[in-house]
Design a protein around this motif. Structure first.
Motif, PDB file in Angstrom:
ATOM      1  N   SER A 564       2.817  13.108  10.698  1.00 11.21           N
ATOM      2  CA  SER A 564       3.611  12.525   9.624  1.00 11.21           C
ATOM      3  C   SER A 564       3.082  11.109   9.375  1.00 11.21           C
ATOM      4  N   THR A 565       3.869  10.297   8.722  1.00  9.91           N
ATOM      5  CA  THR A 565       3.484   8.915   8.445  1.00  9.91           C
ATOM      6  C   THR A 565       4.647   7.984   8.740  1.00  9.91           C
ATOM      7  N   VAL A 566       4.336   6.731   8.997  1.00 10.87           N
ATOM      8  CA  VAL A 566       5.335   5.668   9.073  1.00 10.87           C
ATOM      9  C   VAL A 566       4.842   4.513   8.215  1.00 10.87           C
ATOM     10  N   VAL A 567       5.760   3.652   7.842  1.00  9.74           N
ATOM     11  CA  VAL A 567       5.439   2.472   7.039  1.00  9.74           C
ATOM     12  C   VAL A 567       5.825   1.241   7.842  1.00  9.74           C
ATOM     13  N   VAL A 568       4.896   0.303   7.937  1.00 11.28           N
ATOM     14  CA  VAL A 568       5.124  -0.952   8.652  1.00 11.28           C
ATOM     15  C   VAL A 568       5.181  -2.075   7.629  1.00 11.28           C
ATOM     16  N   ALA A 569       6.266  -2.835   7.650  1.00 10.18           N
ATOM     17  CA  ALA A 569       6.428  -3.984   6.756  1.00 10.18           C
ATOM     18  C   ALA A 569       5.988  -5.247   7.495  1.00 10.18           C
ATOM     19  N   ARG A 570       5.158  -6.047   6.854  1.00 13.05           N
ATOM     20  CA  ARG A 570       4.705  -7.284   7.476  1.00 13.05           C
ATOM     21  C   ARG A 570       4.340  -8.286   6.389  1.00 13.05           C
ATOM     22  N   ARG A 571       4.066  -9.500   6.812  1.00 10.40           N
ATOM     23  CA  ARG A 571       3.654 -10.552   5.889  1.00 10.40           C
ATOM     24  C   ARG A 571       2.192 -10.865   6.120  1.00 10.40           C
ATOM     25  N   GLU A 572       1.478 -11.014   5.025  1.00 17.04           N
ATOM     26  CA  GLU A 572       0.061 -11.341   5.082  1.00 17.04           C
ATOM     27  C   GLU A 572      -0.181 -12.561   4.203  1.00 17.04           C
ATOM     28  N   ALA A 573      -0.536 -13.659   4.853  1.00 13.13           N
ATOM     29  CA  ALA A 573      -0.698 -14.936   4.144  1.00 13.13           C
ATOM     30  C   ALA A 573       0.573 -15.298   3.377  1.00 13.13           C
ATOM     31  N   GLY A 574       1.722 -14.977   3.953  1.00 17.93           N
ATOM     32  CA  GLY A 574       3.002 -15.294   3.344  1.00 17.93           C
ATOM     33  C   GLY A 574       3.519 -14.254   2.376  1.00 17.93           C
ATOM     34  N   SER A 575       2.656 -13.348   1.913  1.00 18.34           N
ATOM     35  CA  SER A 575       3.062 -12.344   0.939  1.00 18.34           C
ATOM     36  C   SER A 575       3.478 -11.048   1.643  1.00 18.34           C
ATOM     37  N   PRO A 576       4.404 -10.290   1.047  1.00 10.54           N
ATOM     38  CA  PRO A 576       4.840  -9.038   1.680  1.00 10.54           C
ATOM     39  C   PRO A 576       3.769  -7.959   1.565  1.00 10.54           C
ATOM     40  N   ARG A 577       3.700  -7.125   2.592  1.00  9.97           N
ATOM     41  CA  ARG A 577       2.742  -6.022   2.604  1.00  9.97           C
ATOM     42  C   ARG A 577       3.353  -4.835   3.333  1.00  9.97           C
ATOM     43  N   LEU A 578       3.105  -3.638   2.811  1.00  5.81           N
ATOM     44  CA  LEU A 578       3.555  -2.398   3.434  1.00  5.81           C
ATOM     45  C   LEU A 578       2.342  -1.549   3.761  1.00  5.81           C
ATOM     46  N   ASP A 579       2.176  -1.209   5.033  1.00  2.00           N
ATOM     47  CA  ASP A 579       1.068  -0.364   5.479  1.00  2.00           C
ATOM     48  C   ASP A 579       1.606   1.024   5.813  1.00  2.00           C
ATOM     49  N   ARG A 580       1.079   2.050   5.139  1.00  2.00           N
ATOM     50  CA  ARG A 580       1.447   3.432   5.447  1.00  2.00           C
ATOM     51  C   ARG A 580       0.409   4.002   6.405  1.00  2.00           C
ATOM     52  N   LEU A 581       0.866   4.397   7.594  1.00  2.00           N
ATOM     53  CA  LEU A 581      -0.040   4.789   8.669  1.00  2.00           C
ATOM     54  C   LEU A 581       0.248   6.220   9.112  1.00  2.00           C
TER      55      LEU A 581
END
Length: 852
Positions: A564-581
């Protein structure tokens, strides 16, 4: 203006050979940009194909996106959005809400779940939902009782079929056959409700409006009714992530059916956006280099015009008009070539099955005008390149215009600054992880390539100082001539070396980065696999099959695996980012005997719902350790905070997270039984299955209809984790690398051909003063070797700096490039440089005596 037009017309006729090289470069630029424009525009218009809901005017479905909002440093809040790969279900109460809306003629609940039918995978649905396609009966009648079904094909009315749904098996009587997919199995509404996972929910609600009622009016009413009822999708969404139900119309209805289409389309747009900068920059560098070289051959002519009274405006106008005439014709030809080039790219995507089923990339008639915009960009690039190339001559005083200018201090400082920026970006890549490291490495490579292009004359001068001694000692008279010429024309050779550096660095970075990550992931997966058999049954395994497999004679361990997949929410250089892994869901008992993730802390034996094992790189990225919680969003958007119970090494091979199978299955589309695999480790793993008929028969008896695969390769295929759009990324990246590699190779050929055409009088003079043809050929070969060697060495150094930083951080290893690919780069560069140096000189070397 008349003077500029006259000068442009005369110069275009006089320098046809020089402009032929520029014309070639501009045609390829326009074709490349036009193909890219078509791909971006088609992906922007892309949508999921409407099939199952073609007869529905509206479809109510869950929100298949998750969002993360945060406030970057000193600016307004920003929101990142990504698609979900598992179905977000709709509360069953929405059916009654929609039915009560004025203008709704019929609202039908649709439930979709996997079914195992006689050893093959099928899809189960309620018969009422078939009318939403619409799929009509071919023969028989609709199912009226719980043990009756209608099938899409393969069984005649009156026959009986054994069906497995989830972990239960039952025999049903076929009462009819329907049009549509042959793999469909239709149940009564009550039976489908009992069999489908997700009690109290439906997959979607199809809405048919009353005759004479506008769909837009019903849409507004349904939207308002759902909002008043406060209905939402997933059970627990992350804070700030709304799960409001969607009301879909038109082409949007397909999104409720083909869940992978929207994420794949977004991934394609993101991929094209990532390479857009590289494509435009390469085009700019190649065109600028070719135009500048064409004008450099005429430096004395332009200087003479300036000396006899031509104004700077007249010179710039003449050169601009001259380049404009060439660029217009080249741009239009390139725009025409972009259409078959894009058709070839689409055919390649279809042949490799890189696009997920159901994703439509439309190309309406007006879209074919996009290459014309690319032709306009090509014209703009050519005019700007010409403007900068003749700027120094146009500004020079008439008395100084005949002197060939030397590169200035400003150019040297600019190049050194760019090299510093590239090295700094590479250092940033070494401190980042994942996408951030890749972005920093890409920025480093671009900065280093531009810096080398700016510093081309100094790089050529320094390299030829090193190579001058060997050329003189090893080449005889030809070597003496080659060394003298290289020392006297460092500026021209710098222009020839620049595209060689570009093609070497670009192809090296693109090919080596992917090859290194793939090789390391494969090595980790090989080291992790301990099982030697894989058991799979279409439609899922029956209840208790896993426990019976573990107890079978000769079986040491059995582990069930789901993807399946999961999504990780994080900040990159202050901006929001969602990584689907991509992630694995596994059963904990005996895990290390089937899969060894190389645990460094904790124990995966304690893996259960509410816990997670995490890779060392991801743990460092999230600042997590054993005992700490991590925030994840599962495939359907549900927010969870499992506690870390183990940290392991082999994250590239097994993914960044290992979750409990039971927890993951609850949030997978259809419960996920059709995606389950059981890895089995036996007591005699090296013995072929044919010599162990007892264990093979035992495994099949525990899972009727199961298929058995033996060997580490089969196990790796069952375990391998890769993004869903990996095939798409591989095809697009490969096509871009091939296109830009060929483009820059043609640039090398064109630039060297221009230099060679300009050297014909020089070669004729050398022959008149006594140089033999063999000596001149040897001189040209040595010069080509020096250019190729310098370009390959500098390009390799440019590629190694960001590559090393990226691969050490992401894969823990030095960069590698397969020998065939490395040989291809060397062979392509050497052949192109040799052809560009030797072919233009053939005319000056013909005959016993040179012509005047």
């Amino acid at each position: 203006m008349r003077a500029a037009s006259l000068l442009a017309a005369r110069a275009a006729r006089t320098h046809r050979k020089a402009w032929a090289a520029v014309f070639t470069a501009l045609v390829l630029t326009s074709a490349l940009l036009g193909t890219f424009a078509l791909a971006v525009a088609s992906a922007g218009l892309g949508h999921a194909r409407v099939e199952r809901y073609a007869a529905a005017d509206l479809v109510v479905a869950g929100d298949q996106h998750t969002r993360y909002t945060t406030k970057p440093w000193g600016s307004k809040p920003e929101t990142a959005t990504t698609g979900l790969t598992e179905r977000v279900r709709v509360p069953e109460r929405a059916l009654d809400v929609v039915r009560a809306v004025p203008g709704v003629r019929r609202a039908v609940a649709d439930r979709v779940f996997p079914v195992g039918a006689g050893g093959r995978a099928a899809t189960g649905r309620p018969w009422e939902a078939a009318r939403l396609a619409p799929y009509a009966l071919r023969a028989g009648h609709p199912p009226r009782h719980d043990r009756e079904v209608v099938v899409g094909g393969g069984h005649a009315p009156g026959s009986r079929v054994l069906l497995r749904v989830g972990d239960a098996e039952a025999t049903y009587r076929v009462v009819g056959t329907a049009r549509g997919p042959r793999s469909a199995v239709y149940f009564t509404a009550a039976e489908a409700r009992r069999l489908a996972p997700g009690a109290g929910t439906v997959d979607a609600v199809g809405v048919v409006t009353r005759p004479g009622v506008r769909t837009a009016d019903v849409y507004d009413r349904v939207r308002a009714a759902l909002d008043r009822a406060g209905l939402r999708g997933a059970d627990r969404r992350a804070e700030g992530d709304a799960a409001r139900l969607r009301v879909l119309t038109g082409n949007g209805r397909g999104a409720a059916e083909h869940l992978a289409a929207a994420p794949a389309r977004a991934g394609l747009l993101e991929l094209l956006g990532a390479v857009a900068g590289s494509v435009v920059l390469v085009a700019l560098l190649v065109v600028s280099s070719t135009v500048a070289q064409a004008l450099r051959q005429r430096a004395h002519e332009l200087g003479l015009l300036r000396a006899v009274g031509a104004t700077p405006r007249q010179l710039r106008g003449a050169v601009g008009r001259e380049v404009g005439r060439v660029a217009v014709a080249a741009g239009l030809l390139g725009a025409a070539l972009a259409v078959p080039a894009y058709a070839g790219l689409r055919a390649l995507l279809d042949a490799r099955e890189a696009l997920p089923p159901g994703l439509e990339l439309p190309t309406p008639a007006w879209l074919w005008a996009a290459p014309l915009a690319a032709a306009g960009v090509t014209l703009l690039i050519a005019r700007l390149a010409a403007l900068f190339a003749c700027a120094r001559t146009a500004k020079a005083r008439p008395a100084e215009a005949l002197r060939e200018p030397e590169p200035g201090t400003a150019r040297r400082v600019t190049g050194l600054v760019l090299l510093g920026v590239g090295v700094t970006s590479a250092g940033t890549a070494a401190l980042q992880h994942g996408q951030a490291a890749a972005a920093a490495a890409s920025a480093a490579a671009l900065a280093l390539v531009i810096g080398c292009a700016v510093l081309g004359p100094w790089i050529a001068r320094g390299a030829l100082r090193v190579l001058g001694g060997p050329l003189r000692r090893a080449g005889g008279p030809g070597g003496q001539l080659a060394a003298a010429h290289c020392a006297a024309t460092a500026g021209r050779l710098g222009a020839a070396i620049t595209p060689v550096v570009l093609v070497t660095a670009f192809m090296g970075v693109q090919l080596s980065a992917g090859a290194t990550m793939t090789h390391q992931a494969g090595a980790q997966l090989r080291d992790a696999v301990r099982a030697d058999l894989v058991v799979r049954a279409d439609g899922g395994l029956p209840a208790g099959a896993l426990e019976r497999l573990r107890a079978a004679p000769g079986v040491r361990a059995a582990t069930e695996v789901v993807h399946s997949t999961v999504v990780v929410a994080r900040r990159e250089a202050g901006s929001p980012r969602l990584d689907r892994l991509p992630v694995l869901g596994v059963t904990a008992p005996g895990l290390r005997r089937t899969l060894d993730p190389a645990v460094t802390e904790g124990s995966p034996a304690r893996l259960r719902p509410g816990t997670v094992a995490i890779s060392r790189e991801r743990a460092r990225d999230l600042d997590a350790g054993v005992g700490s919680p991590v925030s994840l969003r599962l495939g359907d958007g549900t927010a969870v905070r499992p506690r870390v119970i183990a940290v392991y090494e082999r994250g590239l091979g097994l993914g960044d997270f290992l979750l409990s199978r039971d927890e993951l299955v609850r949030h997978m589309s259809g419960g996920g039984p059709g995606e389950r695999r059981v890895l089995v480790t036996t007591e005699r793993p090296g013995v072929p299955a044919a010599e162990r008929p007892g264990i093979a028969a035992a495994l099949r008896s525990f899972a009727p209809g199961a298929r058995l695969a033996q060997g580490a390769g089969a196990v790796r295929d069952a375990v391998r984790v890769a993004p869903a759009d990996q095939a798409l990324a591989d095809v697009v990246t490969g096509a871009v690398v091939a296109a830009i590699g060929g483009f820059t190779a043609v640039s090398v050929l064109s630039t060297l051909a221009l230099i060679g055409v300009g050297r014909r009088p020089e070669l004729a003079l050398l022959r008149r003063v006594g140089a033999g043809r063999a000596q001149l050929r040897r001189m040209l070969r040595l010069e080509a070797g020096a250019v190729a060697l310098t370009g390959l060495a500098v390009g390799t150094a440019v590629a190694l700096v960001p590559l090393t930083a990226f691969t050490l951080t992401s894969a823990g290893t030095l960069p590698r490039l397969p020998l065939p690919q490395a040989a291809l780069i060397v062979a392509l560069t050497s052949a192109t440089v040799s052809a560009g140096t030797l072919l233009p000189a053939r005319g000056a070397l013909r005959g016993r005596y040179p012509r005047a």
